[in-house]
Design an enzyme around this catalytic site. Structure first.
Site, PDB file in Angstrom:
ATOM      1  CE1 TYR A   1      -8.792  -4.466   1.506  1.00  0.00           C
ATOM      2  CE2 TYR A   1      -8.725  -5.216   3.779  1.00  0.00           C
ATOM      3  CZ  TYR A   1      -8.135  -5.089   2.544  1.00  0.00           C
ATOM      4  OH  TYR A   1      -6.867  -5.601   2.335  1.00  0.00           O
TER       5      TYR A   1
ATOM      6  CE  LYS B   1      -6.815  -5.984  10.041  1.00  0.00           C
ATOM      7  NZ  LYS B   1      -5.603  -5.517   9.412  1.00  0.00           N
TER       8      LYS B   1
ATOM      9  CG  ASP C   1     -14.113  -9.613   7.730  1.00  0.00           C
ATOM     10  OD1 ASP C   1     -13.371  -9.809   8.706  1.00  0.00           O
ATOM     11  OD2 ASP C   1     -13.706  -9.178   6.636  1.00  0.00           O
TER      12      ASP C   1
ATOM     13  CE1 TYR D   1      -4.460  -0.934   0.128  1.00  0.00           C
ATOM     14  CE2 TYR D   1      -3.353  -2.931   0.892  1.00  0.00           C
ATOM     15  CZ  TYR D   1      -4.467  -2.299   0.371  1.00  0.00           C
ATOM     16  OH  TYR D   1      -5.586  -3.032   0.089  1.00  0.00           O
TER      17      TYR D   1
HETATM   18  C1  LIG Z   1     -12.379  -6.530   8.069  1.00  0.00           C
HETATM   19  C2  LIG Z   1     -11.139  -7.060   7.416  1.00  0.00           C
HETATM   20  N1  LIG Z   1     -11.185  -8.248   6.798  1.00  0.00           N
HETATM   21  C3  LIG Z   1     -10.097  -8.776   6.213  1.00  0.00           C
HETATM   22  C4  LIG Z   1      -8.892  -8.105   6.218  1.00  0.00           C
HETATM   23  C5  LIG Z   1      -7.694  -8.698   5.557  1.00  0.00           C
HETATM   24  O1  LIG Z   1      -6.767  -9.110   6.525  1.00  0.00           O
HETATM   25  P1  LIG Z   1      -5.234  -9.368   6.148  1.00  0.00           P
HETATM   26  O2  LIG Z   1      -4.633  -8.028   5.884  1.00  0.00           O
HETATM   27  O3  LIG Z   1      -4.683 -10.011   7.367  1.00  0.00           O
HETATM   28  O4  LIG Z   1      -5.212 -10.256   4.962  1.00  0.00           O
HETATM   29  C6  LIG Z   1      -8.807  -6.856   6.848  1.00  0.00           C
HETATM   30  C7  LIG Z   1      -7.553  -6.096   6.835  1.00  0.00           C
HETATM   31  O5  LIG Z   1      -7.486  -4.925   7.106  1.00  0.00           O
HETATM   32  C8  LIG Z   1      -9.963  -6.314   7.453  1.00  0.00           C
HETATM   33  O6  LIG Z   1      -9.953  -5.106   8.058  1.00  0.00           O
END
Ligand SMILES: Cc1ncc(COP(=O)(O)O)c(C=O)c1O
Length: 432
Positions: A143, A264, A235, A15
């Site tokens: 996202y 995370k 998610d 990014y």
């Molecule tokens: C809600 C959500 N789902 C999925 C992801 C993707 O996670 P990763 O960066 O560990 O692949 C993120 C990353 O910011 C996220 O905020």
């Protein structure tokens, strides 16, 4: 060549706009909320290192557990074998997850956890013999990660722009706002029994711009989805582990998801690990004499013992070490800062001040578009770093999402640097 020059020569950062990119700062140590560079400069990590770090950097308890596990077993193929950290973590998670979950599927990160979730949902309907269901519903501004499946279920925007014609079709709907439920109902009814699943980031759309919406509105929408037998996928990659003030964002809602994704903060932000948990009903559709009904998904490092150990250790810290008190302290400070920001909002220097648990966010009013490419972000990060704070706005969206170990003094310093930046920006605008 020093480290920074070698980095510039050999590494492509995520990014990061590559032309005229600023040299990456070599970080040599992390200590609680602080990041320390090779010259000894200290920066308060006000975004928890991309939203992962909850207990602070250099956590000795987690480090010790990882070290002890590393001496015993570092990695083992996860088909046909198991190990204590994976089982212990699964057992712990199933006790606290918001919903009636009964199986844990491990993967590598947030993107893989959402990939697994949609694969589970799609194949569930195939396995039970319902071939009509082929549509996925997601939210605008969503996202869910950067791999192709995860991009497909995410907003078609700047992040996915180059790949748009390679992504599969998804029905995007607005987040519920208390007024649009009838309209959302009609959209869902239009597709009736063609919908495979609905994937959503509960209460907080992070990478979409720290957008927030209310639990009672989501509850209404989820109950509609349930009426139509649609598989609901929460998610919680970002919202899990107290980010929104409760253990999971799902704890705010009466209606529960059928599948949940975590990553995370799962390992306290120390190692990469993904989890996709599902209900017994979904799992049962994969138990069959017919071998084609197997979920053909797995990664080399599935359930890595070190990552699972880190997650179990993080769990212990959450349960034993007054995390709730620390979170309450962050929320109280954010609320005071919220009121201060409202002064700037009244004068229309900023807009949309909002808070959800440990996250506070707003947009700076600029002459450019409100989006990730807004140029104010470069000035903002440079200004913050100069004052000892690491903040990374998303375009003109400024947000704070600190590790839970942050002190009141550190929080006040973050707020004062943000206010300092706003004042400087306002003065410069007035002069121009
Ligand atoms: C809600 C959500 N789902 C999925 C992801 C993707 O996670 P990763 O960066 O560990 O692949 C993120 C990353 O910011 C996220 O905020």
């Amino acid at each position: 060549m020093n480290l920074q020059q070698k980095d510039e020569k050999y590494i492509w950062h995520p990014y990061t706009h590559q032309k005229d990119r600023l040299p990456a700062i070599p970080i040599v140590k992390g200590d609680k909320a602080l990041l320390i560079d090779e010259k000894g400069n200290k920066y308060i990590d006000a975004v928890s290192s991309w939203w992962v770090n909850i207990h602070g950097h250099g956590n000795k308890f987690i480090a010790k557990k990882i070290y002890e596990q590393a001496k015993k077993l570092q990695q083992v193929i996860f088909t046909g074998f198991t190990h204590e950290p994976a089982v212990e973590l699964a057992e712990k998670l199933l006790k606290v997850l918001p919903g009636d979950f009964s199986k844990i599927f491990y993967s590598d990160d947030g993107s893989t956890s959402t990939e697994v979730a949609i694969k589970m949902a799609i194949q569930y309907w195939k396995n039970v013999g319902d071939s009509k269901r082929n549509k996925i519903i997601a939210f605008h501004n969503s996202y869910h990660g950067d791999t192709f499946g995860a991009m497909s279920i995410s907003e078609r925007g700047i992040y996915t722009f180059a790949f748009q014609d390679k992504l599969f079709d998804v029905v995007f709907i607005n987040t519920p706002d208390g007024k649009n439920i009838e309209q959302l109902k009609n959209e869902i009814k239009k597709y009736k029994d063609e919908i495979v699943c609905f994937i959503y980031e509960p209460l907080l759309q992070g990478a979409g711009g720290m957008l927030m919406y209310q639990p009672e509105d989501l509850d209404q929408l989820l109950s509609l989805m349930k009426e139509e037998q649609i598989i609901c996928i929460a998610d919680e990659v970002l919202t899990g582990f107290y980010r929104t003030g409760k253990f999971f964002a799902g704890d705010y809602m009466k209606e529960k998801a059928d599948i949940i994704c975590l990553s995370k903060a799962l390992t306290g932000g120390t190692m990469a690990l993904g989890v996709t948990a599902c209900t017994q009903k979904i799992y049962d559709a994969f138990v069959s004499d017919d071998k084609t009904k197997t979920l053909f998904h797995g990664h080399s490092f599935t359930a890595n013992p070190l990552a699972c150990t880190a997650a179990v250790a993080s769990f212990e810290l959450i349960q034993k070490h007054k995390v709730l008190k620390k979170i309450e302290n962050i929320i109280t400070h954010h609320q005071k800062f919220f009121r201060k920001l409202q002064g700037f909002e009244k004068k229309e220097f900023i807009k949309n001040v909002r808070q959800c648990g440990t996250i506070i966010a707003f947009e700076v009013c600029t002459s450019e578009k409100d989006n990730y490419l807004n140029n104010i972000s470069k000035d903002f990060t440079a200004f913050s770093m100069k004052h000892g704070i690491y903040l990374r706005s998303m375009g003109n969206t400024i947000y704070v999402m600190p590790p839970y170990c942050i002190t009141s003094g550190e929080l006040k310093k973050i707020y004062s640097v943000i206010v300092g930046f706003l004042k400087k920006y306002i003065e410069e605008k007035a002069r121009a």
